[in-house]
Scaffold this motif. Structure first.
Motif, short mmCIF file in Angstrom:
data_model
loop_
_atom_site.label_atom_id
_atom_site.label_comp_id
_atom_site.label_asym_id
_atom_site.label_seq_id
_atom_site.Cartn_x
_atom_site.Cartn_y
_atom_site.Cartn_z
N GLU A 1 47.63 35.32 30.39
CA GLU A 1 47.70 36.64 31.53
C GLU A 1 47.55 38.00 30.51
O GLU A 1 47.40 37.90 29.01
N ALA A 2 46.59 39.01 30.81
CA ALA A 2 46.01 40.55 30.01
C ALA A 2 46.49 41.11 30.12
O ALA A 2 47.56 41.29 31.11
N PRO A 3 46.76 42.16 29.33
CA PRO A 3 47.82 42.65 29.27
C PRO A 3 47.86 43.35 30.58
O PRO A 3 47.22 44.01 31.31
N ASP A 4 49.27 44.07 30.63
CA ASP A 4 49.78 45.30 31.27
C ASP A 4 48.70 46.27 31.56
O ASP A 4 48.29 46.89 30.46
N GLN B 1 43.38 31.31 38.63
CA GLN B 1 44.72 30.91 38.85
C GLN B 1 44.93 30.62 39.68
O GLN B 1 44.85 29.36 40.64
N VAL B 2 43.94 31.36 40.94
CA VAL B 2 44.15 31.07 42.17
C VAL B 2 44.07 30.08 42.99
O VAL B 2 44.70 28.92 43.57
N SER B 3 43.00 29.11 42.60
CA SER B 3 41.66 28.29 42.84
C SER B 3 42.67 26.86 41.29
O SER B 3 42.46 25.77 42.85
N PRO C 1 40.17 36.12 46.29
CA PRO C 1 39.61 36.05 45.57
C PRO C 1 37.99 34.94 46.00
O PRO C 1 37.20 34.45 44.53
N TRP C 2 38.62 33.76 46.73
CA TRP C 2 37.21 33.11 47.28
C TRP C 2 35.86 33.76 47.17
O TRP C 2 34.70 33.16 46.25
N ALA D 1 37.98 40.32 37.59
CA ALA D 1 38.54 39.90 38.83
C ALA D 1 38.17 38.50 38.52
O ALA D 1 38.88 37.61 38.82
N LEU D 2 37.51 37.39 37.83
CA LEU D 2 37.65 35.87 37.60
C LEU D 2 38.86 35.35 37.31
O LEU D 2 39.83 34.28 37.66
#
Length: 231
Positions: free
Chosen positions: A201-204, A152-154, A94-95, A146-147
């Motif tokens: 969260e985005a839907p599946d 979220q990770v950051s 993700p970086w 992917a943003l």
């Protein structure tokens, strides 16, 4: 570890691991040297700056993206595999999403990816200029998709470092966001069937839905262009 046992390739691989663990903010030559069991001066002997290191690390991970054989598959299958591979790579690292906005990134790995993308849309039937536009559209869509996970990770990493109560802070923020969302009818309706923790969260299957919708649009445009030429 003596300097002559180091190589640029080993340093780049270690940098990728460090970036995956700590993000861009956690990358520095001292931490990297410690991971390698070396001295920072030995790392500088091979790679002069942090910016160079980020550029080399980012280019290396482009080779993880699947390169479909255009002689053995149709353009749409190839486009799906190529875009899905890029999305998976960005999710693993993700970086890189953040690095696009803070570093000058270039190299043979990224260039090979871009060249294959153009070839896919040329095979679809687009003229060169429209193949450029199609490739750029898909690239932008994948990067944007992917943003959210990357952010979220950051955020999780920052909260964990700055507070012992990261989970509590996150839960409190989600509660307040849910209270705000309940003021709006469509959000309120969806929250009635969605756990508060899933609100952001985005839907599946959102990525697959968006990608196939883009490719549907490309296919419709190509079909329309062919029909127009026959008239």
């Amino acid at each position: 570890m003596p300097r002559d046992t180091l190589t640029a390739d080993r340093i780049v691989r270690a940098a990728i691991e460090l970036l995956d663990d700590e993000g861009l903010d956690g990358l520095n030559m001292r931490s990297l040297a410690k991971r390698l069991g070396s001295a920072a001066t030995a790392v500088y002997w091979h790679i002069k700056t942090k910016d160079d290191l980020v550029r080399l690390a980012s280019d290396a991970i482009w080779h993880e993206v699947e390169s479909p054989d255009l002689d053995a598959t149709d353009w749409r299958t190839a486009a799906t595999a190529h875009a899905t591979g890029m999305h998976a790579m960005l999710t693993r690292h993700p970086w890189l999403v953040q690095a696009f906005g803070s570093h000058l990134l270039h190299g043979p790995g990224q260039a090979q990816h871009n060249d294959l993308s153009l070839a896919i849309y040329e095979k679809a039937g687009f003229a060169a200029a429209d193949a450029d536009r199609a490739a750029a559209t898909v690239f932008t869509f994948v990067l944007g998709s992917a943003l959210g996970p990357a952010a979220q990770v950051s955020l999780n990493r920052r909260l964990s470092k700055n507070s012992a109560d990261a989970e509590e802070l996150m839960a409190d923020a989600m509660t307040r966001a849910t209270e705000t969302a309940m003021q709006f009818p469509r959000l309120r309706e969806r929250l009635g069937t969605t756990a508060a923790t899933e609100y952001a969260e985005a839907p599946d299957n959102t990525f697959a839905f968006g990608l196939q919708s883009l490719l549907d649009g490309f296919e419709a445009r190509l079909t329309g262009d062919r029909a127009g030429r026959r008239e």
